[in-house]
Design a protein around this motif. Structure first.
Motif, PDB file in Angstrom:
ATOM      1  N   GLU A 165     -14.674  13.757  -4.811  1.00  0.00           N
ATOM      2  CA  GLU A 165     -13.996  13.120  -5.854  1.00  0.00           C
ATOM      3  C   GLU A 165     -12.641  12.880  -5.008  1.00  0.00           C
ATOM      4  N   ILE A 166     -12.108  13.672  -3.982  1.00  0.00           N
ATOM      5  CA  ILE A 166     -10.996  13.370  -3.280  1.00  0.00           C
ATOM      6  C   ILE A 166     -11.113  12.138  -2.338  1.00  0.00           C
ATOM      7  N   MET A 167     -12.178  11.797  -1.780  1.00  0.00           N
ATOM      8  CA  MET A 167     -12.516  10.820  -1.120  1.00  0.00           C
ATOM      9  C   MET A 167     -12.548   9.463  -1.882  1.00  0.00           C
ATOM     10  N   VAL A 168     -13.071   9.513  -2.938  1.00  0.00           N
ATOM     11  CA  VAL A 168     -13.271   8.434  -3.689  1.00  0.00           C
ATOM     12  C   VAL A 168     -11.962   8.169  -4.415  1.00  0.00           C
ATOM     13  N   SER A 169     -10.950   9.298  -4.527  1.00  0.00           N
ATOM     14  CA  SER A 169      -9.892   8.718  -4.792  1.00  0.00           C
ATOM     15  C   SER A 169      -8.816   8.320  -3.734  1.00  0.00           C
ATOM     16  N   LEU A 170      -9.143   8.748  -2.738  1.00  0.00           N
ATOM     17  CA  LEU A 170      -8.484   7.917  -1.501  1.00  0.00           C
ATOM     18  C   LEU A 170      -9.030   6.325  -1.266  1.00  0.00           C
ATOM     19  N   GLN A 171     -10.249   6.224  -1.404  1.00  0.00           N
ATOM     20  CA  GLN A 171     -10.991   4.629  -1.506  1.00  0.00           C
ATOM     21  C   GLN A 171     -10.215   4.067  -2.416  1.00  0.00           C
ATOM     22  N   GLN A 172     -10.135   4.430  -3.488  1.00  0.00           N
ATOM     23  CA  GLN A 172      -9.753   3.548  -4.628  1.00  0.00           C
ATOM     24  C   GLN A 172      -8.245   3.294  -4.334  1.00  0.00           C
ATOM     25  N   LEU A 173      -7.423   4.211  -4.063  1.00  0.00           N
ATOM     26  CA  LEU A 173      -6.081   3.955  -3.964  1.00  0.00           C
ATOM     27  C   LEU A 173      -5.771   2.979  -2.633  1.00  0.00           C
ATOM     28  N   GLY A 174      -6.400   3.072  -1.697  1.00  0.00           N
ATOM     29  CA  GLY A 174      -6.079   2.566  -0.471  1.00  0.00           C
ATOM     30  C   GLY A 174      -7.080   1.167  -0.151  1.00  0.00           C
ATOM     31  N   GLN A 175      -8.265   0.941  -0.925  1.00  0.00           N
ATOM     32  CA  GLN A 175      -9.310   0.106  -0.940  1.00  0.00           C
ATOM     33  C   GLN A 175      -9.722  -0.129   0.338  1.00  0.00           C
ATOM     34  N   GLN A 176      -9.800   1.040   1.245  1.00  0.00           N
ATOM     35  CA  GLN A 176     -10.476   1.119   2.476  1.00  0.00           C
ATOM     36  C   GLN A 176     -12.155   0.758   2.484  1.00  0.00           C
ATOM     37  N   LYS A 177     -12.741   0.377   3.244  1.00  0.00           N
ATOM     38  CA  LYS A 177     -14.263   0.312   3.345  1.00  0.00           C
ATOM     39  C   LYS A 177     -14.363   1.774   3.328  1.00  0.00           C
ATOM     40  N   TYR A 178     -15.652   2.124   2.925  1.00  0.00           N
ATOM     41  CA  TYR A 178     -16.082   3.621   3.048  1.00  0.00           C
ATOM     42  C   TYR A 178     -17.308   3.750   3.597  1.00  0.00           C
TER      43      TYR A 178
END
Length: 241
Positions: free
Chosen positions: A199-212
């Motif tokens: 959940e933390i990593m999804v939040s980071l990905q959505q916040l920064g729009q980084q490729k995951y």
């Protein structure tokens, strides 16, 4: 006192004047109480700019190698890390991991801010990688919120292998706190720990729009290192023949 001098008198004003860093969402950091700032990790510069740009003091758990370097560079690095409130940790696993957890809990128990890179290491290519579950255990045992942080362009300013940063603007985006109190008492459940970490990593990905990528950054680094070693090995007589 040393931290205050470094942030407000010595390093802070100089760094801000040269690089003109920007920040969005600083109001999401609570004015009091313990909290974990969970950041993506693009560059060693991340540990410099984030503490400088928030009002409250914060502590990062930094790899022990930063505190054991030799010569002038090693001394300067050690001096800077201590001056900015960073704590050395052994990342070898086992009892060392337990010691790192206890250190983090002490920081949070003082109602301070703790900075953590959930990926466990710098991204080798700007991609966001799978998070380590230690952050979930820390948050659940300390009963503190996790605040996602996205660093922007620090990898362009100072990529891996570069010792002198480029003069350019970098920034950071602070997301809204994540509350995991619904999992109280489940900090030893590995499935819950993985769910919270994801959940933390999804939040980071959505916040920064980084490729995951759902693999560990350390595994990617190890694989690339092995490939580099294989390419650089000389051809033996047996192979050549």
């Amino acid at each position: 006192m040393f931290y205050w001098l470094m942030k407000y008198i010595v390093v802070g004003p100089i760094v801000k004047a040269i690089f003109r860093p920007w920040i969005i969402g600083a109001e999401n950091i609570p004015p009091t109480g313990g909290a974990i700032l969970a950041s993506n990790h693009l560059s060693v510069a991340d540990s410099v700019f984030l503490p400088l740009m928030i009002e409250r003091p914060m502590t990062f758990l930094a790899k022990a190698e930063y505190f054991t370097g030799k010569g002038l560079k090693g001394w300067a690095t050690k001096w800077f890390m201590k001056g900015t409130g960073q704590i050395p940790i052994d990342r070898s696993g086992g009892s060392a991991s337990e010691a790192a957890l206890n250190t983090a809990l002490q920081v949070l128990g003082r109602d301070d801010l703790l900075g953590i890179y959930p990926e466990g290491t710098r991204s080798p290519d700007g991609i966001l990688y799978r998070g380590r579950t230690g952050i979930a255990r820390m948050a659940m045992e300390a009963k503190v919120p996790v605040i996602p942080v996205v660093m922007v362009d620090t990898d362009t300013m100072m990529p891996i292998g570069r010792s002198i940063p480029r003069v350019m603007r970098v920034g950071m985006v602070i997301g809204e706190p994540l509350d995991f109190s619904r999992y109280e008492g489940m900090e030893n459940d590995r499935y819950v720990l993985r769910s919270v970490t994801d959940e933390i990593m999804v939040s980071l990905q959505q916040l920064g729009q980084q490729k995951y990528r759902d693999v560990y950054a350390s595994s990617v680094k190890k694989q690339r290192s092995s490939m580099d070693d294989a390419v650089s090995e000389p051809v033996t007589d047996a192979v050549a023949g």
